[in-house]
Design a protein around this motif. Structure first.
Motif, mmCIF file in Angstrom:
data_model
loop_
_atom_site.group_PDB
_atom_site.id
_atom_site.type_symbol
_atom_site.label_atom_id
_atom_site.label_comp_id
_atom_site.label_asym_id
_atom_site.label_seq_id
_atom_site.Cartn_x
_atom_site.Cartn_y
_atom_site.Cartn_z
ATOM 1 N N LYS A 198 -9.853 2.215 -7.542
ATOM 2 C CA LYS A 198 -11.270 2.098 -7.158
ATOM 3 C C LYS A 198 -11.664 3.251 -6.235
ATOM 4 O O LYS A 198 -12.735 3.837 -6.382
ATOM 5 C CB LYS A 198 -11.522 0.765 -6.451
ATOM 6 N N ALA A 199 -10.775 3.560 -5.273
ATOM 7 C CA ALA A 199 -11.075 4.646 -4.335
ATOM 8 C C ALA A 199 -11.192 5.973 -5.082
ATOM 9 O O ALA A 199 -12.101 6.774 -4.822
ATOM 10 C CB ALA A 199 -9.982 4.718 -3.265
ATOM 11 N N ALA A 214 -10.637 -3.126 -11.992
ATOM 12 C CA ALA A 214 -10.776 -1.774 -11.428
ATOM 13 C C ALA A 214 -10.802 -0.707 -12.525
ATOM 14 O O ALA A 214 -10.794 0.487 -12.221
ATOM 15 C CB ALA A 214 -9.617 -1.501 -10.473
ATOM 16 N N THR A 235 -2.746 -5.237 -6.870
ATOM 17 C CA THR A 235 -3.971 -5.125 -6.076
ATOM 18 C C THR A 235 -3.989 -3.782 -5.339
ATOM 19 O O THR A 235 -5.020 -3.106 -5.279
ATOM 20 C CB THR A 235 -4.072 -6.295 -5.074
ATOM 21 N N ALA A 236 -2.837 -3.382 -4.817
ATOM 22 C CA ALA A 236 -2.773 -2.090 -4.108
ATOM 23 C C ALA A 236 -3.068 -0.938 -5.078
ATOM 24 O O ALA A 236 -3.767 0.022 -4.726
ATOM 25 C CB ALA A 236 -1.401 -1.927 -3.467
ATOM 26 N N GLU A 293 0.842 -1.204 0.000
ATOM 27 C CA GLU A 293 0.000 0.000 0.000
ATOM 28 C C GLU A 293 0.880 1.257 0.000
ATOM 29 O O GLU A 293 0.617 2.212 -0.733
ATOM 30 C CB GLU A 293 -0.934 0.027 1.231
ATOM 31 N N ASN A 327 -6.796 -0.968 -5.879
ATOM 32 C CA ASN A 327 -7.582 -0.388 -4.784
ATOM 33 C C ASN A 327 -7.531 1.137 -4.804
ATOM 34 O O ASN A 327 -8.529 1.810 -4.546
ATOM 35 C CB ASN A 327 -7.099 -0.911 -3.431
ATOM 36 N N LYS A 328 -6.350 1.659 -5.131
ATOM 37 C CA LYS A 328 -6.235 3.124 -5.259
ATOM 38 C C LYS A 328 -7.143 3.641 -6.364
ATOM 39 O O LYS A 328 -7.802 4.675 -6.227
ATOM 40 C CB LYS A 328 -4.778 3.485 -5.630
#
Ligand code: 0RQ
Length: 507
Positions: free
Chosen positions: A53-54, A83, A46-47, A18, A50-51
């Motif tokens: 998606k956020a 994503a 994946t990290a 992350e 996730n960024k």
């Protein structure tokens, strides 16, 4: 674990995925290692996803451009595609979600010869690389990168990117150290020199890649295997295809045109290609040699059975069982497998010099020997050409293998005209289906059509193909040229019929 970083200063750079993902910003251009499900980063994608998606949830833009070696895996291409975080991708992929994004027009994809990738990176065709993400098995005392199960474009990724993030994967065998042959001196014209490989197993580089430690901004520790699926046991169709290739090679040996050890072998991805390798286990050849891009289960088993002496590849892509055999026998395999940058494994100069026997799978071929490896019904991207073109044009022999039909017989793999051209009639030497084989060398298009229709097509489609050819011959004579007879308006009608009715056959 951290012990794999033998350089003390670099241990200071270890952080979470992350935290490392904070180096990735919207719009960046990334070089990410990975080649046919091997050597791809396990945590960063994946990290990054996730960024993305956020950011998307807040209504902000976030996507990256991404150049890899070849295909990666669900936890790399898959999570990023899911994503919607990839606006550009090159040069080869096989992930279902990414493929959908490409075909929906959400991701721009450049499908290209793998041997071209590194020189285009150096030349700046992709623009600047902001960041490289590299999977590694470890870092030496001097801070050199020990690559993972493959190199792919990793050398150029590190050299060309402004910053480098390394994932060190504790699941990889430490025995990989010494298997790589890192060579980064291909350069750009007009200052190139010959690449000094004259035997398929020649070492020309170093075991690890030196990297300016200031460029390394983060190191992430992971512990997860490459995600590779099991190969299907070769079915009847694959076995029949494999038997014909092997019979032909045997015939060439008996005629004195090939040595008993054959010439260096390249094998493409997929079950049929793997079945040919499995068939070689019982074939009357000894001391085989591999010069390929991806080394799969079949070739590993040839080495373990001492049928193959040595193999050179850019990546090792194994099913879980084969991975276990590889790890257990790594000391035996260490001086028999060499991993090279893909610019070397796929280099036209070397493939031509060594006289590689190339064997690749196809989507379809036409009656004149043109091959489509990439597009379903002319418009839908499947995976990409990968290295198939590098080996087809430059190999001593180039085989295309495929079942004669797809989708339960509703599609003929032999068509009047291919709906997309990847490998032209000038490059393709042999077409092999479970029905038979066509040796296209030294034949005119009309001679080739006869062979391909009679030997390779499925009986359900043979009369249809002959009928097309006969009428094309008459019409082309009227049109003034029968060198390659065609009915231009009808040539792609089989594909159109499938799109409209779900079957190429006339009901
Ligand atoms: O789709 O699973 O949805 O039914 O294509 O076909 O027969 O399982 O064969 O796995 O060897 O793949 C050409 C795609 C063949 C692959 C291709 C459909 C078929 C099935 C898979 P479903 P099979 P394979 C080394 C060299 C290009 C790159 C290359 C490939 C799916 O080998 O991508 O060679 N090659 N690289 O139903 C519609 C047709 C079809 C068809 C097959 N005519 N029309 N669909 N399919 N023929 C590696 C690298 O370079 C990295």
């Amino acid at each position: 674990s951290i012990d794999r970083i033998r350089n003390a200063a670099l241990r200071e750079k270890v952080m979470s995925a992350e935290a490392a993902a904070e180096f990735v910003k919207d719009g960046m251009n990334l070089a990410i290692t990975g080649f046919t499900g091997a050597g791809y980063p396990k945590a960063l994608p994946t990290a990054i996803a996730n960024k993305a998606k956020a950011a998307h949830a807040k209504g902000e833009k976030f996507s990256i451009g991404m150049v890899t070696g070849a295909s990666t895996a669900p936890e790399c291409d898959g999570v990023l595609a899911e994503a919607n975080a990839v606006h550009f991708r090159s040069p080869f992929q096989s992930d279902p979600t990414l493929r959908n994004n490409i075909n929906a027009g959400n991701t721009n994809y450049q499908d290209m010869h793998l041997s071209h990738v590194e020189q285009q990176m150096r030349q700046g065709f992709y623009g600047k690389f902001d960041l490289a993400i590299i999977e590694a098995a470890g870092i030496t005392e001097n801070g050199e990168i020990i690559f993972a199960m493959g190199i792919g474009h990793g050398v150029e990724a590190v050299k060309n990117a402004d910053k480098v993030i390394i994932e060190i994967n504790a699941a990889l065998s430490t025995g990989l150290e010494g298997m790589h042959d890192v060579y980064g001196d291909v350069g750009l014209p007009p200052h190139r020199k010959p690449i000094p490989i004259v035997g398929a197993f020649d070492r020309i580089g170093t075991p690890a890649l030196a990297c300016d430690s200031d460029k390394i901004v983060a190191i992430v520790l992971t512990n997860a295997g490459d995600r590779n699926s099991k190969f299907a046991e070769p079915d009847e169709v694959s076995k029949r295809i494999a038997a014909q290739v092997i019979d032909f090679l045997d015939h060439e040996v008996k005629a004195g045109r090939l040595p008993k050890s054959l010439l260096p072998l390249q094998s493409g991805v997929g079950n049929v290609a793997n079945a040919v390798m499995a068939g070689l286990l019982d074939a009357p050849f000894d001391d085989l040699v591999g010069y390929t891009e991806v080394l799969q289960d079949g070739m590993l088993d040839l080495i373990l059975a001492k049928k193959m002496k040595t193999a050179s590849a850019t990546a090792l892509s194994f099913s879980p069982d084969a991975l276990q055999r590889f790890n257990e026998n790594i000391e035996f395999l260490k001086d028999k497998i060499i991993l090279r940058p893909m610019e070397i494994s796929n280099n036209p100069e070397i493939i031509r010099r060594l006289g590689v026997i190339g064997m690749n799978s196809m989507i379809e071929a036409d009656i004149y020997g043109n091959v489509n490896s990439t597009h379903v019904m002319g418009t839908r991207m499947m995976n990409g050409i990968g290295g198939s073109g590098d080996f087809t044009r430059n190999g001593f022999f180039s085989f295309y293998v495929s079942p004669s039909t797809a989708k339960g017989g509703a599609i003929s793999a032999i068509v009047p005209m291919v709906s997309h051209h990847d490998h032209t009639e000038h490059d393709v030497m042999f077409i092999v289906t479970e029905q038979g084989m066509a040796d296209l060398r030294g034949k005119s298009p009309r001679e080739r059509a006869k062979l391909i229709i009679n030997n390779c097509s499925h009986p359900d489609y043979r009369d249809m193909l002959q009928d097309y050819y006969d009428r094309a011959l008459v019409a082309s004579e009227k049109a003034g040229g029968i060198h390659t007879p065609h009915l231009l308006l009808e040539a792609l009608s089989w594909h159109q019929r499938f799109i409209e009715t779900g079957d190429m056959r006339i009901k």
